[in-house]
Design a protein around this motif. Sequence first.
Motif, PDB file in Angstrom:
ATOM      1  N   ARG B  28      -7.766 -11.267  -7.779  1.00  0.00           N
ATOM      2  CA  ARG B  28      -7.272  -9.887  -7.798  1.00  0.00           C
ATOM      3  C   ARG B  28      -7.756  -9.121  -6.569  1.00  0.00           C
ATOM      4  NH1 ARG B  28      -8.794  -5.386 -12.162  1.00  0.00           N
ATOM      5  NH2 ARG B  28      -7.778  -3.669 -11.110  1.00  0.00           N
ATOM      6  N   LEU B  29      -9.022  -9.346  -6.209  1.00  0.00           N
ATOM      7  CA  LEU B  29      -9.579  -8.664  -5.033  1.00  0.00           C
ATOM      8  C   LEU B  29      -8.849  -9.100  -3.765  1.00  0.00           C
ATOM      9  CD1 LEU B  29     -11.843  -6.712  -4.220  1.00  0.00           C
ATOM     10  CD2 LEU B  29     -13.351  -8.652  -3.940  1.00  0.00           C
ATOM     11  N   ALA B  32      -5.366  -7.550  -3.784  1.00  0.00           N
ATOM     12  CA  ALA B  32      -5.420  -6.095  -3.525  1.00  0.00           C
ATOM     13  C   ALA B  32      -5.691  -5.833  -2.048  1.00  0.00           C
ATOM     14  CB  ALA B  32      -6.506  -5.464  -4.389  1.00  0.00           C
ATOM     15  N   ARG B  33      -6.588  -6.635  -1.449  1.00  0.00           N
ATOM     16  CA  ARG B  33      -6.926  -6.473  -0.030  1.00  0.00           C
ATOM     17  C   ARG B  33      -5.703  -6.745   0.846  1.00  0.00           C
ATOM     18  NH1 ARG B  33     -12.110  -9.600   0.595  1.00  0.00           N
ATOM     19  NH2 ARG B  33     -13.122  -7.850  -0.397  1.00  0.00           N
ATOM     20  N   ARG B  35      -2.472  -6.583  -0.044  1.00  0.00           N
ATOM     21  CA  ARG B  35      -1.429  -5.552  -0.223  1.00  0.00           C
ATOM     22  C   ARG B  35      -1.815  -4.260   0.482  1.00  0.00           C
ATOM     23  NH1 ARG B  35       0.090  -6.306  -6.575  1.00  0.00           N
ATOM     24  NH2 ARG B  35       0.980  -8.372  -6.368  1.00  0.00           N
TER      25      ARG B  35
END
Lengths: 252, 46
Positions: B28-29, B32-33, B35
Amino acid sequence: MDATVSTPRPGGWHRFANPGRFLRLAGRVTPPIAWAGGILTAAGLLWGLFIAPADWQQGEAVRIMYLHVPSAWLASAGYFGLALCALSSLVWRHPLADLAAVEIGPVGAGFAALCLATGSLWGRPTWGTYWVWDARLTSMLVLFFLYLGHIALIRAFDDPERGYRAAAILALIGAVDLPIIHFSVQWWNTLHQGNSISLTSAPKMYIGMLAPLLVSAIGFTLLFAALVLARLSAAVMERRTRALLLAQVRSA
Amino acid sequence: MNPIPYVIAAYAVGVVVVGWLCIDAVLRLRSARRRLAAAEAGRVRR
């Protein structure tokens, strides 16, 4: 005379309400915390599994303790963190408190589930049953359901603010379960053994078993912190991405 | 009763639960980074 009015610099933990500052700090501290947590957890569990002595009464089954006890502590500590976030959100309106509550919930629920599963697997060879409706076990099951309720409630509204508020109230009310879990073995006649480690008295445990338990507990605590920090960083980035995309759509 | 299967099962559950939480957080990290970097690049281009 200087007529300009300067904005006071935010103090305390409101300083970390700035997403950029939070991401910079979290980016620096999360990897070492995660590595230290992983190494200590592995060391504590391997020590407990292969080196620590078996219990004179419970035999080899006691080795489940090195996994069960830290997960129980962290399930409770995580919910305490959730209640602090709720208080911080409702009273001080800390901008990251609601996001932190969203991210603590699934991690805490995972540790509560781990505590219940390992406790059940420990109960079968020790008590002869996977489950009894004992005060300690039941109050821990209630904590797991509180986590699930919090996770569901915080995502249940179209308006996130309403979800945050409802979940914060649930977190504060549910915190009543924490002292019940802790004192259940003293208040009721339970099948679950009493506390072997306390902050106010000397441990009632052999040092050869206490040491790996503490190493494992410190490791799990660091892992828990790293997981929450990583998830919270991702949530802050996702919010920033949404804001940027929305701004681009509006300006198009 | 032989407790070893229960000990092994407990540790297996621990590895699965903690491992799943760790993998989920890392993926997820990372996503997110990526995107956020793409969104910021898009803003700079404009």
